[in-house]
Design an enzyme around this catalytic site. Structure first.
Site, PDB file in Angstrom:
ATOM      1  N   TRP A 112       0.812  -1.218   0.000  1.00 42.22           N
ATOM      2  CA  TRP A 112       0.000   0.000   0.000  1.00 42.22           C
ATOM      3  C   TRP A 112       0.841   1.261   0.000  1.00 42.22           C
ATOM      4  O   TRP A 112       0.527   2.226  -0.707  1.00 42.22           O
ATOM      5  CB  TRP A 112      -0.992  -0.018   1.166  1.00 42.22           C
ATOM      6  CG  TRP A 112      -2.035  -1.079   0.972  1.00 42.22           C
ATOM      7  CD1 TRP A 112      -2.226  -2.207   1.708  1.00 42.22           C
ATOM      8  CD2 TRP A 112      -3.008  -1.136  -0.080  1.00 42.22           C
ATOM      9  NE1 TRP A 112      -3.249  -2.954   1.187  1.00 42.22           N
ATOM     10  CE2 TRP A 112      -3.752  -2.330   0.093  1.00 42.22           C
ATOM     11  CE3 TRP A 112      -3.319  -0.307  -1.148  1.00 42.22           C
ATOM     12  CZ2 TRP A 112      -4.782  -2.704  -0.763  1.00 42.22           C
ATOM     13  CZ3 TRP A 112      -4.348  -0.676  -2.009  1.00 42.22           C
ATOM     14  CH2 TRP A 112      -5.070  -1.858  -1.812  1.00 42.22           C
ATOM     15  N   ASP A 202      -1.043   6.547   6.720  1.00 42.97           N
ATOM     16  CA  ASP A 202      -2.159   5.672   6.362  1.00 42.97           C
ATOM     17  C   ASP A 202      -2.337   4.704   7.530  1.00 42.97           C
ATOM     18  O   ASP A 202      -1.503   3.843   7.772  1.00 42.97           O
ATOM     19  CB  ASP A 202      -1.828   4.923   5.078  1.00 42.97           C
ATOM     20  CG  ASP A 202      -2.907   3.910   4.684  1.00 42.97           C
ATOM     21  OD1 ASP A 202      -3.862   3.705   5.462  1.00 42.97           O
ATOM     22  OD2 ASP A 202      -2.771   3.311   3.595  1.00 42.97           O
ATOM     23  N   LYS A 227     -12.117  -1.885   8.247  1.00 42.55           N
ATOM     24  CA  LYS A 227     -11.250  -2.831   8.944  1.00 42.55           C
ATOM     25  C   LYS A 227     -11.731  -3.038  10.383  1.00 42.55           C
ATOM     26  O   LYS A 227     -12.046  -4.142  10.773  1.00 42.55           O
ATOM     27  CB  LYS A 227      -9.810  -2.326   8.952  1.00 42.55           C
ATOM     28  CG  LYS A 227      -9.269  -1.925   7.585  1.00 42.55           C
ATOM     29  CD  LYS A 227      -9.132  -3.096   6.647  1.00 42.55           C
ATOM     30  CE  LYS A 227      -8.475  -2.687   5.343  1.00 42.55           C
ATOM     31  NZ  LYS A 227      -8.311  -3.799   4.400  1.00 42.55           N
TER      32      LYS A 227
END
Length: 400
Positions: A112, A202, A227
């Protein structure tokens, strides 16, 4: 709900059954308004009160300083790859930065952060400086991210006047994570950052699973909700005031933090249902934290302790499997994620299919690793209980 399976998937992730039951009621009648949450106007007074409660509960849980804004957006974490660059470059120019292509520092520790770095390069608006890239070549010849760099890796590498410094706390695909213990060599190098550096994080996979260290050192923290705290469709952006109020015609309004601030996250129709369910999860988190003897503002410590327990159990079974030649860990010691534990099954694809199939027969789903890396991935988000983890451990032992 005896027919429900255990969801170890990496996202969209498991949600508490109590929340799902309450959400079903809200779909028909949101807080006794006579209209369902999926139908209600996002500009109604009822929804406005609710979204303000969601923000306030988030502030309580994170102990967020008052000079930060909480914004609700769409587009997932991926949209923030571009939004971060555009907003931070606008801020760089507004504070008198003169470089034609300002430096943007990226710490690449997994899939990511690599995608975010590549998007910054693709936009071509600044000079992307990769501070460290931990990608290595595995035994099978495939590229892999299997560790967090030692703190000494960053020395004298940061730009002197960067528009941003970017990192991803937990890499969902690769199962690596910066260590919570700030004395650990694999913790984030907060003490090596240039003074006043605009830090961007992030936090998608670990958001609301434990407190955020040095939150006041960050310019921006963002996270996809799917999540630990909600369904897909909602992105939370936490941005310090000085970085949130920059007007720049080069930023599309749907990506502008100032547009979100000025409209109180209602510039266009927000993901109403996702915000509603996230609000229910946050209420429950505060209640459970209190039930376990924590002040409301310290509920995240309770969840952090649960996360450590769950991950420790899975890792113990993994080490046993490694000793017996059944499992093979994919991450170096000290770099493993507590949210996403990844490993391979010795014996190749047939053995992997056998493991995943056996788990599904026992009511456990979502264990197959990301398509780019394969293997097994056990995601241990907040709604996954210790009892559910114990069932997985029992199965891992049976498989061994």
């Amino acid at each position: 709900m005896s027919d429900r399976v255990i969801n170890f998937g990496a996202g969209p992730s498991a949600l508490p059954e109590e929340v799902l039951t309450e959400a079903c009621k809200g779909l028909l009648n949101f807080q006794n308004t006579g209209i369902g949450i999926a139908e209600i106007s996002h500009r109604s007074a009822d929804f406005d009160r609710y979204i303000r409660e969601v923000e306030e509960n988030m502030r309580i849980l994170l102990r967020l300083p008052q000079d930060y804004k909480v914004l609700f957006a769409q587009g997932g974490g991926t949209a923030q790859f571009s939004a971060v660059v555009l907003n931070m470059l606008a801020r760089y120019r507004s504070r008198g930065g003169t470089a034609e292509k300002p430096a943007m520092d990226y710490i690449v520790t997994g899939s990511w952060s690599e995608k975010a770095m590549k998007e910054a390069k693709r936009l071509g608006l600044g000079d992307v400086n990769v501070i460290v890239n931990t990608q290595t070549i595995a035994d099978d010849g495939k590229k892999t991210f299997n560790h967090i760099p030692d703190r000494d890796s960053y020395k004298n590498k940061f730009s002197q006047d960067p528009a941003l410094i970017y990192y991803c706390v937990n890499e969902t695909v690769d199962g690596v994570e910066f260590n919570d213990d700030l004395e650990s060599p694999t913790s984030f190098p907060f003490d090596s950052l240039p003074d006043g550096a605009p830090l961007v994080a992030d936090y998608s996979s670990s958001f609301m699973s434990r407190p955020i260290p040095f939150i006041d050192k960050h310019a921006i923290i963002y996270a996809g909700a799917q999540k630990n705290i909600g369904p897909a469709g909602l992105t939370i952006i936490i941005v310090r005031d000085e970085w949130a109020n920059v007007s720049d015609n080069s930023i599309p309004l749907c990506l502008s933090y100032k547009a979100l601030v000025d409209s109180r996250s209602l510039y266009n129709t927000p993901p109403v249902l996702s915000i509603y369910i996230t609000g229910l999860v946050l209420r429950r988190m505060l209640e459970i934290g209190a039930e376990n003897g924590r002040p409301r503002k310290k509920a995240l410590e309770y969840y952090g302790e649960r996360t450590v327990k769950k991950a420790s159990k899975v890792n113990a079974a993994l080490k046993e499997g490694e000793a017996r030649g059944i499992f093979k860990g994919k991450v170096l010691e000290g770099s493993g994620s507590k949210m996403n534990v990844v490993f391979d099954i010795v014996g190749g694809e047939d053995k992997l299919k056998e493991f995943v199939s056996g788990a599904e027969q026992r009511g456990m789903k979502g264990l197959k690793g990301h398509r780019s890396v394969g293997g097994v991935r056990v995601s241990l988000y907040n709604a996954v209980t210790e009892d559910q983890v114990d069932k997985l451990i029992q199965y891992m032992n049976q498989f061994m």
